[in-house]
Design a protein around this motif. Structure first.
Motif, PDB file in Angstrom:
ATOM      1  N   HIS A 202       0.844  -1.193   0.000  1.00  0.00           N
ATOM      2  CA  HIS A 202       0.000   0.000   0.000  1.00  0.00           C
ATOM      3  C   HIS A 202       0.886   1.252   0.000  1.00  0.00           C
ATOM      4  N   ARG A 203       1.912   1.239   0.849  1.00  0.00           N
ATOM      5  CA  ARG A 203       2.813   2.398   0.902  1.00  0.00           C
ATOM      6  C   ARG A 203       3.545   2.581  -0.423  1.00  0.00           C
ATOM      7  N   LEU A 204       4.015   1.468  -1.018  1.00  0.00           N
ATOM      8  CA  LEU A 204       4.670   1.556  -2.321  1.00  0.00           C
ATOM      9  C   LEU A 204       3.717   2.077  -3.391  1.00  0.00           C
ATOM     10  N   LEU A 205       2.456   1.640  -3.326  1.00  0.00           N
ATOM     11  CA  LEU A 205       1.458   2.139  -4.276  1.00  0.00           C
ATOM     12  C   LEU A 205       1.351   3.657  -4.182  1.00  0.00           C
ATOM     13  N   GLU A 206       1.231   4.178  -2.971  1.00  0.00           N
ATOM     14  CA  GLU A 206       1.129   5.633  -2.804  1.00  0.00           C
ATOM     15  C   GLU A 206       2.372   6.323  -3.373  1.00  0.00           C
ATOM     16  N   PHE A 207       3.546   5.759  -3.109  1.00  0.00           N
ATOM     17  CA  PHE A 207       4.782   6.356  -3.614  1.00  0.00           C
ATOM     18  C   PHE A 207       4.828   6.317  -5.142  1.00  0.00           C
ATOM     19  N   LEU A 208       4.554   5.166  -5.727  1.00  0.00           N
ATOM     20  CA  LEU A 208       4.642   5.022  -7.179  1.00  0.00           C
ATOM     21  C   LEU A 208       3.612   5.886  -7.899  1.00  0.00           C
ATOM     22  N   VAL A 209       2.439   6.039  -7.303  1.00  0.00           N
ATOM     23  CA  VAL A 209       1.397   6.862  -7.919  1.00  0.00           C
ATOM     24  C   VAL A 209       1.731   8.351  -7.800  1.00  0.00           C
ATOM     25  N   THR A 210       2.061   8.792  -6.602  1.00  0.00           N
ATOM     26  CA  THR A 210       2.222  10.232  -6.373  1.00  0.00           C
ATOM     27  C   THR A 210       3.599  10.761  -6.763  1.00  0.00           C
ATOM     28  N   GLU A 211       4.618   9.896  -6.738  1.00  0.00           N
ATOM     29  CA  GLU A 211       5.981  10.357  -7.004  1.00  0.00           C
ATOM     30  C   GLU A 211       6.504   9.929  -8.373  1.00  0.00           C
ATOM     31  N   MET A 212       5.906   8.867  -8.963  1.00  0.00           N
ATOM     32  CA  MET A 212       6.458   8.347 -10.213  1.00  0.00           C
ATOM     33  C   MET A 212       5.401   8.153 -11.300  1.00  0.00           C
ATOM     34  N   ASP A 213       4.197   8.658 -11.072  1.00  0.00           N
ATOM     35  CA  ASP A 213       3.140   8.707 -12.083  1.00  0.00           C
ATOM     36  C   ASP A 213       2.663   7.333 -12.556  1.00  0.00           C
ATOM     37  N   PHE A 214       2.739   6.310 -11.699  1.00  0.00           N
ATOM     38  CA  PHE A 214       2.090   5.038 -12.030  1.00  0.00           C
ATOM     39  C   PHE A 214       0.586   5.238 -11.901  1.00  0.00           C
ATOM     40  N   ASN A 215      -0.165   4.656 -12.830  1.00  0.00           N
ATOM     41  CA  ASN A 215      -1.599   4.958 -12.857  1.00  0.00           C
ATOM     42  C   ASN A 215      -2.479   3.751 -13.166  1.00  0.00           C
ATOM     43  N   ALA A 216      -1.959   2.550 -12.978  1.00  0.00           N
ATOM     44  CA  ALA A 216      -2.779   1.341 -13.153  1.00  0.00           C
ATOM     45  C   ALA A 216      -2.317   0.287 -12.163  1.00  0.00           C
ATOM     46  N   PHE A 217      -3.279  -0.413 -11.578  1.00  0.00           N
ATOM     47  CA  PHE A 217      -2.997  -1.448 -10.577  1.00  0.00           C
ATOM     48  C   PHE A 217      -3.692  -2.731 -11.013  1.00  0.00           C
ATOM     49  N   ALA A 218      -2.968  -3.842 -11.026  1.00  0.00           N
ATOM     50  CA  ALA A 218      -3.540  -5.133 -11.431  1.00  0.00           C
ATOM     51  C   ALA A 218      -3.285  -6.166 -10.349  1.00  0.00           C
ATOM     52  N   LEU A 219      -4.289  -6.964 -10.067  1.00  0.00           N
ATOM     53  CA  LEU A 219      -4.267  -7.907  -8.950  1.00  0.00           C
ATOM     54  C   LEU A 219      -4.430  -9.342  -9.434  1.00  0.00           C
ATOM     55  N   GLU A 220      -3.835 -10.272  -8.710  1.00  0.00           N
ATOM     56  CA  GLU A 220      -4.041 -11.697  -8.943  1.00  0.00           C
ATOM     57  C   GLU A 220      -5.454 -12.064  -8.477  1.00  0.00           C
ATOM     58  N   SER A 221      -6.410 -11.586  -9.231  1.00  0.00           N
ATOM     59  CA  SER A 221      -7.815 -11.831  -8.918  1.00  0.00           C
ATOM     60  C   SER A 221      -8.612 -11.767 -10.211  1.00  0.00           C
ATOM     61  N   SER A 222      -9.894 -12.065 -10.122  1.00  0.00           N
ATOM     62  CA  SER A 222     -10.766 -12.243 -11.279  1.00  0.00           C
ATOM     63  C   SER A 222     -10.742 -11.064 -12.251  1.00  0.00           C
ATOM     64  N   TYR A 223     -10.511 -11.386 -13.526  1.00  0.00           N
ATOM     65  CA  TYR A 223     -10.539 -10.360 -14.574  1.00  0.00           C
ATOM     66  C   TYR A 223     -11.906  -9.676 -14.602  1.00  0.00           C
ATOM     67  N   ALA A 224     -12.973 -10.457 -14.571  1.00  0.00           N
ATOM     68  CA  ALA A 224     -14.316  -9.890 -14.680  1.00  0.00           C
ATOM     69  C   ALA A 224     -14.785  -9.267 -13.374  1.00  0.00           C
ATOM     70  N   ALA A 225     -14.555  -9.958 -12.255  1.00  0.00           N
ATOM     71  CA  ALA A 225     -15.138  -9.526 -10.986  1.00  0.00           C
ATOM     72  C   ALA A 225     -14.393  -8.368 -10.340  1.00  0.00           C
ATOM     73  N   CYS A 226     -13.263  -7.957 -10.912  1.00  0.00           N
ATOM     74  CA  CYS A 226     -12.584  -6.756 -10.412  1.00  0.00           C
ATOM     75  C   CYS A 226     -13.106  -5.478 -11.079  1.00  0.00           C
ATOM     76  N   GLN A 227     -13.953  -5.615 -12.093  1.00  0.00           N
ATOM     77  CA  GLN A 227     -14.505  -4.430 -12.749  1.00  0.00           C
ATOM     78  C   GLN A 227     -15.298  -3.542 -11.774  1.00  0.00           C
ATOM     79  N   PRO A 228     -16.106  -4.113 -10.866  1.00  0.00           N
ATOM     80  CA  PRO A 228     -16.792  -3.256  -9.892  1.00  0.00           C
ATOM     81  C   PRO A 228     -15.825  -2.519  -8.959  1.00  0.00           C
ATOM     82  N   ILE A 229     -14.657  -3.117  -8.671  1.00  0.00           N
ATOM     83  CA  ILE A 229     -13.669  -2.404  -7.863  1.00  0.00           C
ATOM     84  C   ILE A 229     -13.149  -1.199  -8.642  1.00  0.00           C
ATOM     85  N   ASN A 230     -12.912  -1.397  -9.942  1.00  0.00           N
ATOM     86  CA  ASN A 230     -12.477  -0.278 -10.776  1.00  0.00           C
ATOM     87  C   ASN A 230     -13.520   0.837 -10.785  1.00  0.00           C
TER      88      ASN A 230
END
Length: 566
Positions: A202-230
């Protein structure tokens, strides 16, 4: 191989009991090959004098086997039951505390194959005096390695000042240089239930997003069922607890992951769409939302295909809840039978692509076609002799990358076994495919820990998933990678392997296989030690000294009590 006179006088014999009651013996250096099938257990016994040491290998061919060892008073002293692959080798090392017979049991483990072979061999047998001298020699070698490694890491490792998000990034600034040309950062984990791994990601996510412009996150979880999280992190649609539970995996349904989603939602709020962080799944299971989307799409644009698609989907919707513990051979036969019909539907959509796009849009067509392809992947992964689930997850991520904007940069959260960059067991894994496709633009972080607790779930094939269970591991064994890292006394740290060390001893250490702890979500097949070459498998390692278990949400605990989800 030299042995003492007592070892020469007393031959090392292993007694093998087969279903026919035959007994075979294996002398030091000889190899015994045996066939084994599901449901069988092969038992060996080896007599050892107190103080002796024996090293036995079990080489698997075509089937994954588990190996356990029991001492003369009936205590289990070795348990190698984590999936290592159908072409892997298990190493059993026993230091005899008492004289007597030590029993080895071998049985098929977590393998789609009904039968296979293995070779068992006594590689080394040391007398008490020889083993004592071995330990003295190893102690000297360990101390020299630790000193060289400590000197290297004090200059090159990045000490971690904070595990939890919400703190400053002063300790992470050096990552900007390390990751400056990286498009995809893989964040692994030695277990799926370690609180400190989740918090630091979580801390790395905040750093990569705010300091290095990363803008997509992908999880070892369902391709279809993660759409509501998006939809939730982008636009605030739905209820956070509901969408997190809906992705299906209890391992992610935790307080720690919930806090990360809350941060993503807060960060995205008020930003233009082009600046928001998107959330994706790449796994093959839990496709109900995909099926509903396809039926709705066909109902609008190809009504004649609705019935055929629905008949296929009805079959798959009945099978998917049984994955993975309750799927059996009869289910796999059904999957094999329905696969040509599903592939015919894929071919139909592909052949009529222009017509569909004209009636809808390129994005809507691509998304629905991909939903069907993921269902095909799920069938193929669960009916093949060797599951290529990891490869299919990589294909799904590459699909997302290919359809993203050129400046989109991805953070991927998976197990160490997936993010590693080698080709293992003769087939392609997630990280290996990304390295081939993106070269050094993919950076793989393995996560390791010395000691502590982690969350698992009781899983036995043929039974519904059981209770959640917290396991605790003692300090890492002497000579393991985690043991060496802990002995440097640096504590929590980040190691970058891409810059070579000036010290040849350090380079040799990093390019040599060492024991590492591997844990799965399921108990009892959760924990094991295997040999890994750190620099060959990862670009860097994040090491945490002490860990605790993740904290499941109320939804997760309820699902586990009802034997639901995975």
């Amino acid at each position: 191989m030299k042995t003492s006179s007592i070892c020469l006088f007393v031959l090392l014999l292993l007694t093998f009991s087969s279903v026919f009651g035959q007994k075979k013996t294996l002398v030091l250096g000889d190899t015994l090959e045996s066939s084994i099938s599901k449901g069988e257990q092969h038992t060996y016994q080896v007599w050892l004098e107190s103080g002796q040491f024996v090293h036995i290998t079990v080489e698997q061919s075509g089937i994954d086997v588990a190996v356990t060892a029991v001492n003369p008073i009936g205590e289990k002293i070795v348990e190698l039951n984590a999936p290592t692959g159908i072409q892997a080798t298990d190493h059993v090392e026993i230091e005899a505390k008492t004289s007597g017979n030590y029993q080895l049991d071998i049985y098929p483990f977590e393998s789609p194959a009904d039968s296979g072979k293995y070779k068992i061999q006594v590689m080394e047998l040391l007398s008490p005096a020889e083993y004592k001298q071995r330990l003295i020699t190893e102690r000297v070698q360990h101390e020299a390695t630790i000193q060289a490694l400590q000197e290297h890491l004090q200059q090159n490792a990045i000490p971690i000042h904070h595990i939890e998000a919400g703190n400053d990034f002063n300790d992470l600034r050096l990552l900007k240089k390390i990751l400056q040309d990286v498009k995809i950062v893989g964040l692994g984990e030695a277990t799926h239930g370690t609180r400190e791994f989740f918090q630091f990601k979580h801390r790395l996510l905040e750093f990569l997003v705010t300091e290095m412009d990363f803008n997509a996150f992908a999880l070892e979880s369902s391709y279809a069922a993660c759409q509501p999280i998006n939809d939730y992190v982008l636009y605030g649609k739905g209820d956070r607890a509901a969408v997190l539970s809906g992705q299906g995996y209890i391992a992610w349904d935790t307080e720690e992951f919930s806090e990360m989603l809350d941060w993503l939602r807060s960060y995205n709020e008020g930003l233009p769409d082009a600046k928001k962080v998107r959330f994706y799944g790449v796994d093959l299971w839990n496709n109900d939302l995909g099926r509903k989307s396809i039926i709705a799409y066909l109902s609008k644009h190809d009504l004649n295909k609705v019935s055929a698609a629905d008949s296929i989907f009805q079959i798959l919707s009945k099978l998917e809840p049984d994955w993975p513990m309750l799927l059996d051979d009869s289910d796999r036969k059904i999957m094999i039978d329905v696969l040509p019909r599903l592939q015919s539907l894929i071919s139909h959509l592909a052949a009529n692509k222009d017509k569909y796009i004209a009636a809808s849009s390129p994005l809507e067509f691509d998304q629905n076609l991909q939903y069907i392809k993921v269902m095909e992947q799920w069938i193929l992964a669960n009916t093949a002799e060797i599951s290529e689930r990891s490869k299919y997850m990589a294909e799904n991520l590459m699909y997302l990358v290919d359809r993203s904007s050129p400046d989109e940069k991805f953070i991927i959260w998976q197990h160490n076994a997936h993010i590693r960059v080698d080709e293992s067991d003769g087939y392609s894994k997630f990280g290996y495919m990304l390295r081939k496709q993106y070269s050094d633009q993919y950076y793989a972080f393995g996560f390791r820990f010395n000691e502590g607790s982690y969350q698992t779930r009781i899983l036995n094939y043929g039974e519904a998933p059981g209770d959640l269970k917290v396991l605790t591991l003692p300090p890492a064994p002497v000579g393991s990678l985690e043991w060496y890292l802990s002995r440097t006394n640096i504590g929590n740290m980040i190691l970058d392997f891409r810059i070579p060390s000036d010290n040849p001893a350090v380079e040799q250490f990093l390019n040599t296989p060492h024991q590492v702890q591997i844990a799965n979500w399921g108990y009892p097949m959760s924990s094991n030690y295997v040999d890994e070459n750190p620099k060959k498998l990862y670009d860097g390692i994040i090491f945490i000294e002490k860990t605790t278990a993740t904290r499941p949400t109320a939804h997760a605990r309820e699902a586990a009590e009802k034997r639901k989800r995975f």
